[in-house]
Design a protein around this motif. Structure first.
Motif, short mmCIF file in Angstrom:
data_model
loop_
_atom_site.label_atom_id
_atom_site.label_comp_id
_atom_site.label_asym_id
_atom_site.label_seq_id
_atom_site.Cartn_x
_atom_site.Cartn_y
_atom_site.Cartn_z
N TYR A 150 0.80 -1.22 0.00
CA TYR A 150 0.00 0.00 0.00
C TYR A 150 0.84 1.28 0.00
O TYR A 150 0.28 2.37 0.00
N PHE A 156 -1.49 -2.63 7.80
CA PHE A 156 -2.61 -3.14 7.00
C PHE A 156 -2.16 -4.30 6.11
O PHE A 156 -2.86 -5.30 5.99
N ALA A 157 -1.00 -4.16 5.50
CA ALA A 157 -0.49 -5.23 4.64
C ALA A 157 -0.19 -6.49 5.47
O ALA A 157 -0.47 -7.60 5.04
N GLU A 165 -3.43 -8.19 6.28
CA GLU A 165 -3.94 -8.91 5.10
C GLU A 165 -3.17 -10.21 4.87
O GLU A 165 -3.76 -11.24 4.54
N LEU A 171 -4.40 -12.70 7.43
CA LEU A 171 -5.74 -13.20 7.12
C LEU A 171 -5.69 -14.23 6.00
O LEU A 171 -6.42 -15.23 6.03
N ARG A 172 -4.85 -14.01 5.02
CA ARG A 172 -4.73 -14.99 3.94
C ARG A 172 -4.11 -16.29 4.45
O ARG A 172 -4.53 -17.37 4.05
N ALA A 175 -10.41 -9.99 4.76
CA ALA A 175 -9.30 -9.59 3.90
C ALA A 175 -9.68 -8.50 2.91
O ALA A 175 -8.94 -7.50 2.80
N PRO A 176 -10.79 -8.60 2.19
CA PRO A 176 -11.15 -7.48 1.30
C PRO A 176 -11.51 -6.20 2.06
O PRO A 176 -11.28 -5.10 1.55
N ILE A 226 -10.10 -5.16 4.86
CA ILE A 226 -8.80 -4.56 5.21
C ILE A 226 -8.18 -3.91 3.97
O ILE A 226 -7.63 -2.81 4.04
N ALA A 227 -8.27 -4.58 2.83
CA ALA A 227 -7.72 -4.02 1.60
C ALA A 227 -8.44 -2.72 1.23
O ALA A 227 -7.80 -1.74 0.81
#
Length: 141
Positions: free
Chosen positions: A44, A74-75, A78, A81-82, A130-131, A133-134
């Protein structure tokens, strides 16, 4: 003292995050790069295209722009979460193996069903979060 620590941390991060020179067309593609299918920690953060050799460089300066810490956070969330989603899929497979090997015993079947249900709930949470947060990270930039 704190500014010195920020400067040291940003220089240390830049030392380990050297990117190959990219053309201006590849500058935006660098943000979408992955590491084993997972997003990179600098996903990001903005890139800038400048310098004498005109190369795309990661624009990271924690000392003067502390919001980069939030973007890295944030990254990282993510990425976690993945990974949690992948672990949940593993637990679904494990629950299926438990179900097969329970041989109809009520306790074994109940444990297997609980494992599968909990794994599916975890997978759903990871797939929804995940989306989100993105989206939050992209609007933060």
């Amino acid at each position: 003292m704190i500014n010195t620590l920020y400067l040291f941390a940003s220089n240390l991060v830049l030392f380990f995050a050297k990117l190959r020179p990219l053309s201006q067309d590849d500058c935006n593609a660098a943000k979408d790069s992955t590491f084993f299918g997972l997003p990179v920690w600098y996903k990001y953060i903005e890139y800038k295209y400048e310098g004498a050799v005109q190369e795309c460089q990661l624009r990271l300066d924690i000392g003067s722009n502390p919001e980069h810490i939030a973007l890295i956070g944030f990254a990282a969330i993510e990425i976690m979460l993945r990974i949690a989603g992948l672990i949940a899929v593993g637990f679904v497979i494990y629950g299926g193996a438990q179900y097969i090997t329970s041989q109809g015993e009520p306790d074994g079947v109940a444990r297997a069903k609980n494992t599968i249900i909990n794994a599916l709930i975890g997978l759903a949470v990871a797939m929804i979060a995940a989306p989100i947060i993105a989206f939050i990270a992209k609007t933060f930039v």
